[in-house]
Design an enzyme around this catalytic site. Structure first.
Site, short mmCIF file in Angstrom:
data_model
loop_
_atom_site.label_atom_id
_atom_site.label_comp_id
_atom_site.label_asym_id
_atom_site.label_seq_id
_atom_site.Cartn_x
_atom_site.Cartn_y
_atom_site.Cartn_z
N CYS A 61 -3.98 13.12 15.47
CA CYS A 61 -2.67 13.79 15.56
C CYS A 61 -2.84 15.32 15.55
CB CYS A 61 -1.76 13.32 14.44
SG CYS A 61 -2.53 13.33 12.80
N1 LIG Z 1 -0.15 8.25 10.52
C1 LIG Z 1 -0.45 9.10 11.49
O1 LIG Z 1 0.20 10.14 11.68
C2 LIG Z 1 -1.59 8.80 12.42
C3 LIG Z 1 -1.73 9.58 13.58
C4 LIG Z 1 -2.78 9.29 14.48
C5 LIG Z 1 -3.67 8.27 14.18
N2 LIG Z 1 -3.51 7.54 13.03
C6 LIG Z 1 -4.46 6.45 12.81
O2 LIG Z 1 -3.79 5.22 13.12
C7 LIG Z 1 -4.28 4.17 12.27
C8 LIG Z 1 -3.09 3.57 11.53
O3 LIG Z 1 -2.50 4.61 10.76
P1 LIG Z 1 -1.13 4.39 9.99
O4 LIG Z 1 -0.70 5.74 9.57
O5 LIG Z 1 -0.23 3.52 10.77
O6 LIG Z 1 -1.66 3.57 8.71
P2 LIG Z 1 -0.85 2.61 7.74
O7 LIG Z 1 0.58 2.96 7.77
O8 LIG Z 1 -1.58 2.64 6.44
O9 LIG Z 1 -1.03 1.18 8.40
C9 LIG Z 1 -2.29 0.56 8.51
C10 LIG Z 1 -2.12 -0.85 9.08
O10 LIG Z 1 -3.41 -1.45 9.17
C11 LIG Z 1 -3.44 -2.67 8.42
N3 LIG Z 1 -4.73 -2.68 7.72
C12 LIG Z 1 -5.07 -1.96 6.63
N4 LIG Z 1 -6.36 -2.17 6.31
C13 LIG Z 1 -6.84 -3.04 7.23
C14 LIG Z 1 -8.11 -3.66 7.43
N5 LIG Z 1 -9.15 -3.42 6.60
N6 LIG Z 1 -8.25 -4.50 8.46
C15 LIG Z 1 -7.22 -4.77 9.30
N7 LIG Z 1 -5.99 -4.21 9.15
C16 LIG Z 1 -5.81 -3.37 8.13
C17 LIG Z 1 -2.24 -2.63 7.49
O11 LIG Z 1 -1.60 -3.88 7.32
P3 LIG Z 1 -2.18 -5.09 6.49
O12 LIG Z 1 -2.76 -4.48 5.24
O13 LIG Z 1 -1.01 -5.98 6.27
O14 LIG Z 1 -3.19 -5.72 7.38
C18 LIG Z 1 -1.25 -1.77 8.25
O15 LIG Z 1 -0.48 -2.55 9.13
C19 LIG Z 1 -5.30 4.82 11.33
O16 LIG Z 1 -6.59 4.63 11.84
C20 LIG Z 1 -4.92 6.30 11.37
O17 LIG Z 1 -6.00 7.15 11.10
C21 LIG Z 1 -2.49 7.76 12.16
#
Ligand SMILES: NC(=O)c1ccc[n+]([C@@H]2O[C@H](COP(=O)([O-])OP(=O)(O)OC[C@H]3O[C@@H](n4cnc5c(N)ncnc54)[C@H](OP(=O)(O)O)[C@@H]3O)[C@@H](O)[C@H]2O)c1
Length: 347
Positions: A152
């Site tokens: 991001c």
């Molecule tokens: N937030 C941002 O602004 C942003 C921007 C760009 C990129 N990202 C990237 O996008 C990805 C998701 O970010 P997010 O902010 O959406 O995170 P989040 O809100 O913490 O969601 C993470 C998701 O992954 C699942 N998860 C967690 N641990 C896991 C594992 N070990 N294996 C499989 N599934 C797992 C969780 O659900 P369950 O635990 O139910 O499986 C949840 O649905 C990350 O890699 C992050 O770095 C985030």
């Protein structure tokens, strides 16, 4: 399932912020249909019970499952590490993958190990991965089946700097100062994301080296390989808002370069880009909220050679799920704006 003639899409990590963002867009997309949604914690629940905002859509009726059976494209919205393992499995099954995590953003596995503290889980896939910043790598994205969605912070910083860097208009030494909303840290509860810790307070973090720093430097170098590498000082700040990133970049104009040259470079790079808007006043994160837009402004203060370039994006849209769908459109030769034509939510 009734065939709609649309491309079947799965979202893994659908209960997180990026997964939910992808679900919102794809639920209304004219060419993709969400066919499978995956999370570990809510298997067996209807998607609408995990994400009530989808209650009125067909996607809300999907049951969250353990794994994917038959979707053509997979959006990975899970943490780095598990994302690479899943990408390996789904690529071996012939599916297209868009990874929103950091796992495929570096070409060099040693660089990944240096910044992410462990060996790359799937280095054999790195040669086929393309960095998914459409405004700069559209042709490559078009040909790949594994897109690494940018971070991001790098999205906002690179979009602001790349035309000016490529035009050789600024010196190597660049400061990138970013303000981010708290959703940038994901949905898992932590003390840092606690309302009482964040409300009415602002802090810098990762001052001694954020993982997005090498992504910014490496991508600028890739865009203009004949110039010496940029030296970026990057400091992110957490501010009490849900979503949005405001990035202010400071760089010294080179030799006889002027503000007009910088504006011209931005104009030439982005005049035809549907998701980049050049502004006459400093942009606000609120302008981008909920949309896939990036707003960019640049200025020089009187008597100064210091160029100031400011960008505003929504970290969960152009900084994440929105850009992921833009990449999917390119990978499937669809109009790049398909499913993303909605404007932001303001105020
Ligand atoms: N937030 C941002 O602004 C942003 C921007 C760009 C990129 N990202 C990237 O996008 C990805 C998701 O970010 P997010 O902010 O959406 O995170 P989040 O809100 O913490 O969601 C993470 C998701 O992954 C699942 N998860 C967690 N641990 C896991 C594992 N070990 N294996 C499989 N599934 C797992 C969780 O659900 P369950 O635990 O139910 O499986 C949840 O649905 C990350 O890699 C992050 O770095 C985030």
């Amino acid at each position: 399932m009734i065939s709609t003639g649309k491309i079947s899409a799965a979202i893994v990590g659908v209960t997180g912020y990026e997964g939910a963002g992808a679900a919102r867009i794809l639920a209304q997309h004219p060419n993709f249909q969400i066919t499978e949604v995956v999370s570990r914690s809510l298997q067996g629940s209807a998607l609408s019970s995990a994400l009530p905002s989808l209650a009125s859509s067909d996607a809300g009726k999907l049951i969250i499952c353990e794994d994917i059976q038959d979707s053509e494209i997979v959006f990975l919205a899970v943490p780095h590490g598990p994302a690479a393992d899943l990408a390996s499995r789904y690529r071996a099954q012939g599916r297209s993958v868009i990874d929103i995590s950091a796992d495929f953003r570096f070409r060099n596995p040693q660089e990944y190990e240096r910044w992410y503290g462990r060996p790359h889980p799937a280095p054999e896939l790195l040669p086929q991965a393309v960095y998914g910043l459409p405004e700069w790598f559209r042709q490559e994205i078009h040909k790949t089946k594994l897109t690494a969605n940018p971070g991001c912070f790098p999205t906002g910083a690179i979009l602001a700097l790349a035309p000016i860097w490529r035009g050789h208009l600024i010196e190597e030494d660049i400061i990138v100062n970013s303000l981010t909303g708290i959703s940038g840290a994901g949905r898992s509860p932590t003390l840092r994301a606690h309302f009482v810790e964040d409300a009415e307070s602002v802090t810098a973090y990762a001052v001694n080296g954020h993982r997005h720093l090498p992504e910014m430097e490496g991508t600028l170098q890739q865009i203009a390989p004949k110039y010496s590498a940029p030296k970026i000082t990057f400091v992110p700040h957490l501010v009490p808002m849900n979503r949005g990133i405001l990035t202010t970049c400071y760089a010294t104009l080179r030799d006889s370069a002027t503000l007009a040259d910088a504006k011209n470079a931005l104009q030439q790079a982005y005049a035809a880009e549907p998701f980049v808007v050049l502004t006459d006043t400093p942009p606000e994160t609120g302008w981008a909220r909920g949309s896939n837009m990036c707003f960019i402004y640049c200025a020089v203060q009187p008597g100064s050679r210091r160029l100031i370039i400011i960008s505003a994006i929504d970290n969960l849209m152009k900084g994440g799920a929105g850009q992921a769908v833009q990449n999917a459109n390119i990978m499937y030769q669809l109009p790049e704006t398909a499913g993303l034509e909605f404007v932001g939510v303001w105020p």
